[in-house]
Design a protein around this motif. Sequence first.
Motif, PDB file in Angstrom:
ATOM      1  N   ARG A   1     -23.310  71.591  -2.696  1.00 25.23           N
ATOM      2  CA  ARG A   1     -21.876  71.916  -2.778  1.00 25.23           C
ATOM      3  C   ARG A   1     -21.026  70.933  -1.981  1.00 25.23           C
ATOM      4  NH1 ARG A   1     -21.690  77.564  -0.267  1.00 25.23           N
ATOM      5  NH2 ARG A   1     -23.077  76.437   1.113  1.00 25.23           N
ATOM      6  N   ALA A   2     -21.640  70.172  -1.098  1.00 25.63           N
ATOM      7  CA  ALA A   2     -20.893  69.278  -0.209  1.00 25.63           C
ATOM      8  C   ALA A   2     -20.818  67.871  -0.776  1.00 25.63           C
ATOM      9  CB  ALA A   2     -21.555  69.240   1.163  1.00 25.63           C
ATOM     10  N   ASP A   3     -19.713  67.218  -0.499  1.00 26.88           N
ATOM     11  CA  ASP A   3     -19.534  65.816  -0.857  1.00 26.88           C
ATOM     12  C   ASP A   3     -19.730  64.966   0.383  1.00 26.88           C
ATOM     13  OD1 ASP A   3     -18.775  66.272  -3.579  1.00 26.88           O
ATOM     14  OD2 ASP A   3     -16.794  66.888  -2.863  1.00 26.88           O
ATOM     15  N   VAL A   4     -20.343  63.800   0.213  1.00 25.77           N
ATOM     16  CA  VAL A   4     -20.493  62.842   1.305  1.00 25.77           C
ATOM     17  C   VAL A   4     -19.249  61.961   1.315  1.00 25.77           C
ATOM     18  CG1 VAL A   4     -21.878  60.922   2.197  1.00 25.77           C
ATOM     19  CG2 VAL A   4     -23.018  62.896   1.133  1.00 25.77           C
ATOM     20  N   ARG A   5     -18.608  61.848   2.466  1.00 20.38           N
ATOM     21  CA  ARG A   5     -17.385  61.057   2.608  1.00 20.38           C
ATOM     22  C   ARG A   5     -17.546  60.053   3.754  1.00 20.38           C
ATOM     23  NH1 ARG A   5     -14.665  63.179  -1.241  1.00 20.38           N
ATOM     24  NH2 ARG A   5     -14.096  65.359  -1.385  1.00 20.38           N
ATOM     25  N   VAL A   6     -16.648  59.051   3.795  1.00 23.12           N
ATOM     26  CA  VAL A   6     -16.706  58.010   4.829  1.00 23.12           C
ATOM     27  C   VAL A   6     -15.297  57.784   5.404  1.00 23.12           C
ATOM     28  CG1 VAL A   6     -17.447  55.666   5.366  1.00 23.12           C
ATOM     29  CG2 VAL A   6     -18.593  56.929   3.538  1.00 23.12           C
ATOM     30  N   PRO A   7     -14.833  58.687   6.275  1.00 21.24           N
ATOM     31  CA  PRO A   7     -13.519  58.503   6.894  1.00 21.24           C
ATOM     32  C   PRO A   7     -13.619  57.644   8.161  1.00 21.24           C
ATOM     33  CG  PRO A   7     -14.405  60.621   7.504  1.00 21.24           C
ATOM     34  CD  PRO A   7     -15.404  59.990   6.562  1.00 21.24           C
ATOM     35  N   PRO A   8     -12.478  57.211   8.682  1.00 24.07           N
ATOM     36  CA  PRO A   8     -12.482  56.479   9.953  1.00 24.07           C
ATOM     37  C   PRO A   8     -13.041  57.362  11.082  1.00 24.07           C
ATOM     38  CG  PRO A   8     -10.361  56.259   8.853  1.00 24.07           C
ATOM     39  CD  PRO A   8     -11.147  57.293   8.092  1.00 24.07           C
ATOM     40  N   THR A   9     -13.792  56.745  11.972  1.00 21.51           N
ATOM     41  CA  THR A   9     -14.417  57.476  13.080  1.00 21.51           C
ATOM     42  C   THR A   9     -13.394  58.280  13.870  1.00 21.51           C
ATOM     43  OG1 THR A   9     -16.133  55.799  13.249  1.00 21.51           O
ATOM     44  CG2 THR A   9     -15.814  57.198  15.174  1.00 21.51           C
ATOM     45  N   MET A  10     -12.258  57.693  14.192  1.00 20.17           N
ATOM     46  CA  MET A  10     -11.275  58.396  15.018  1.00 20.17           C
ATOM     47  C   MET A  10     -10.683  59.608  14.307  1.00 20.17           C
ATOM     48  SD  MET A  10     -11.676  57.158  17.867  1.00 20.17           S
ATOM     49  CE  MET A  10     -10.518  58.259  18.649  1.00 20.17           C
ATOM     50  N   SER A  11     -10.571  59.581  12.988  1.00 17.14           N
ATOM     51  CA  SER A  11     -10.065  60.773  12.302  1.00 17.14           C
ATOM     52  C   SER A  11     -11.113  61.888  12.340  1.00 17.14           C
ATOM     53  CB  SER A  11      -9.625  60.457  10.875  1.00 17.14           C
ATOM     54  OG  SER A  11     -10.723  60.255  10.032  1.00 17.14           O
ATOM     55  N   VAL A  12     -12.397  61.521  12.326  1.00 15.62           N
ATOM     56  CA  VAL A  12     -13.455  62.528  12.461  1.00 15.62           C
ATOM     57  C   VAL A  12     -13.390  63.135  13.857  1.00 15.62           C
ATOM     58  CG1 VAL A  12     -15.947  62.950  12.459  1.00 15.62           C
ATOM     59  CG2 VAL A  12     -14.952  61.382  10.787  1.00 15.62           C
ATOM     60  N   VAL A  13     -13.309  62.284  14.882  1.00 21.10           N
ATOM     61  CA  VAL A  13     -13.239  62.756  16.268  1.00 21.10           C
ATOM     62  C   VAL A  13     -12.048  63.691  16.437  1.00 21.10           C
ATOM     63  CG1 VAL A  13     -12.820  62.041  18.672  1.00 21.10           C
ATOM     64  CG2 VAL A  13     -14.430  60.761  17.241  1.00 21.10           C
ATOM     65  N   ASP A  14     -10.884  63.285  15.952  1.00 18.59           N
ATOM     66  CA  ASP A  14      -9.670  64.086  16.108  1.00 18.59           C
ATOM     67  C   ASP A  14      -9.730  65.411  15.355  1.00 18.59           C
ATOM     68  OD1 ASP A  14      -8.607  62.091  17.687  1.00 18.59           O
ATOM     69  OD2 ASP A  14      -7.393  61.221  16.080  1.00 18.59           O
ATOM     70  N   GLY A  15     -10.497  65.472  14.269  1.00 18.60           N
ATOM     71  CA  GLY A  15     -10.532  66.666  13.441  1.00 18.60           C
ATOM     72  C   GLY A  15     -11.576  67.693  13.826  1.00 18.60           C
ATOM     73  N   LEU A  16     -12.453  67.371  14.769  1.00 15.93           N
ATOM     74  CA  LEU A  16     -13.505  68.307  15.155  1.00 15.93           C
ATOM     75  C   LEU A  16     -13.037  69.261  16.250  1.00 15.93           C
ATOM     76  CD1 LEU A  16     -16.595  65.913  15.330  1.00 15.93           C
ATOM     77  CD2 LEU A  16     -16.168  67.689  13.620  1.00 15.93           C
ATOM     78  N   PRO A  17     -13.622  70.472  16.289  1.00 20.26           N
ATOM     79  CA  PRO A  17     -13.338  71.356  17.421  1.00 20.26           C
ATOM     80  C   PRO A  17     -13.912  70.730  18.707  1.00 20.26           C
ATOM     81  CG  PRO A  17     -14.959  72.345  15.941  1.00 20.26           C
ATOM     82  CD  PRO A  17     -14.511  71.058  15.318  1.00 20.26           C
ATOM     83  N   ALA A  18     -13.504  71.215  19.862  1.00 22.16           N
ATOM     84  CA  ALA A  18     -13.855  70.611  21.150  1.00 22.16           C
ATOM     85  C   ALA A  18     -15.363  70.407  21.332  1.00 22.16           C
ATOM     86  CB  ALA A  18     -13.293  71.447  22.292  1.00 22.16           C
TER      87      ALA A  18
ATOM     88  N   LEU B   1     -17.229  66.755  21.515  1.00 17.10           N
ATOM     89  CA  LEU B   1     -18.036  66.314  22.649  1.00 17.10           C
ATOM     90  C   LEU B   1     -19.401  65.828  22.184  1.00 17.10           C
ATOM     91  CD1 LEU B   1     -18.393  65.941  25.691  1.00 17.10           C
ATOM     92  CD2 LEU B   1     -19.135  68.336  25.811  1.00 17.10           C
ATOM     93  N   ARG B   2     -20.053  66.574  21.274  1.00 18.72           N
ATOM     94  CA  ARG B   2     -21.366  66.142  20.757  1.00 18.72           C
ATOM     95  C   ARG B   2     -21.257  64.795  20.055  1.00 18.72           C
ATOM     96  NH1 ARG B   2     -22.081  71.679  19.366  1.00 18.72           N
ATOM     97  NH2 ARG B   2     -21.435  71.225  17.243  1.00 18.72           N
ATOM     98  N   LEU B   3     -20.213  64.625  19.246  1.00 17.10           N
ATOM     99  CA  LEU B   3     -20.044  63.362  18.534  1.00 17.10           C
ATOM    100  C   LEU B   3     -19.803  62.218  19.502  1.00 17.10           C
ATOM    101  CD1 LEU B   3     -19.754  61.628  16.022  1.00 17.10           C
ATOM    102  CD2 LEU B   3     -17.368  62.360  15.878  1.00 17.10           C
ATOM    103  N   LEU B   4     -18.926  62.421  20.485  1.00 17.15           N
ATOM    104  CA  LEU B   4     -18.635  61.350  21.441  1.00 17.15           C
ATOM    105  C   LEU B   4     -19.863  60.980  22.274  1.00 17.15           C
ATOM    106  CD1 LEU B   4     -15.045  62.393  22.565  1.00 17.15           C
ATOM    107  CD2 LEU B   4     -15.696  60.447  21.110  1.00 17.15           C
ATOM    108  N   VAL B   5     -20.646  61.980  22.675  1.00 13.25           N
ATOM    109  CA  VAL B   5     -21.874  61.689  23.419  1.00 13.25           C
ATOM    110  C   VAL B   5     -22.860  60.941  22.526  1.00 13.25           C
ATOM    111  CG1 VAL B   5     -23.890  62.735  24.552  1.00 13.25           C
ATOM    112  CG2 VAL B   5     -21.597  63.557  25.074  1.00 13.25           C
ATOM    113  N   GLY B   6     -22.937  61.331  21.259  1.00  8.66           N
ATOM    114  CA  GLY B   6     -23.811  60.617  20.321  1.00  8.66           C
ATOM    115  C   GLY B   6     -23.380  59.180  20.126  1.00  8.66           C
ATOM    116  N   LEU B   7     -22.073  58.949  19.983  1.00  5.80           N
ATOM    117  CA  LEU B   7     -21.572  57.582  19.833  1.00  5.80           C
ATOM    118  C   LEU B   7     -21.830  56.756  21.094  1.00  5.80           C
ATOM    119  CD1 LEU B   7     -18.196  58.304  18.015  1.00  5.80           C
ATOM    120  CD2 LEU B   7     -20.175  57.084  17.058  1.00  5.80           C
ATOM    121  N   GLN B   8     -21.667  57.391  22.243  1.00 12.09           N
ATOM    122  CA  GLN B   8     -21.932  56.685  23.501  1.00 12.09           C
ATOM    123  C   GLN B   8     -23.410  56.325  23.602  1.00 12.09           C
ATOM    124  OE1 GLN B   8     -20.609  58.706  27.045  1.00 12.09           O
ATOM    125  NE2 GLN B   8     -21.897  57.466  28.364  1.00 12.09           N
ATOM    126  N   ALA B   9     -24.287  57.256  23.258  1.00 15.53           N
ATOM    127  CA  ALA B   9     -25.721  56.981  23.318  1.00 15.53           C
ATOM    128  C   ALA B   9     -26.095  55.862  22.351  1.00 15.53           C
ATOM    129  CB  ALA B   9     -26.519  58.247  23.005  1.00 15.53           C
TER     130      ALA B   9
END
Length: 138
Positions: A84-101, A105-113
Amino acid sequence: MSFLVPVGADTLVVTDLLGSIMMPTGAIQGGQTPQQASQDVLRGAPDVLAWVQTRRRKVITHVLATTEPMTREDVGHLIYRDPRADVRVPPTMSVVDGLPAKGRLRLLVGLQALATGEMAYIEGDVVRPSAPPDLIPE
């Protein structure tokens, strides 16, 4: 488990499930490694380079990252575990801004790692620079 898939230098693979944007996610079945489980989440994705383990109330979430950024053409061949889900490729910062807190945090820690090559974990809302003591092999 969450799967972090960079596309180029400034975009990420996300899934759009009925208007809900999220990182590709799935469970690790008994006996599977996080790397093996990643192929069940996104078929056609390249090998996994690294992972970050985050922990909340004895639940470990693995954030896995691909060995190298994919191209948009590569993304066209990915198959997500939920049809049912579509795979999309948005800008990283729009993903970061659109996620709950907590997801942010998980995404930012993953990107840092991914950027530093250093494993980390989250305890409460605090990022720690290595694996939790009970996950370090003796």
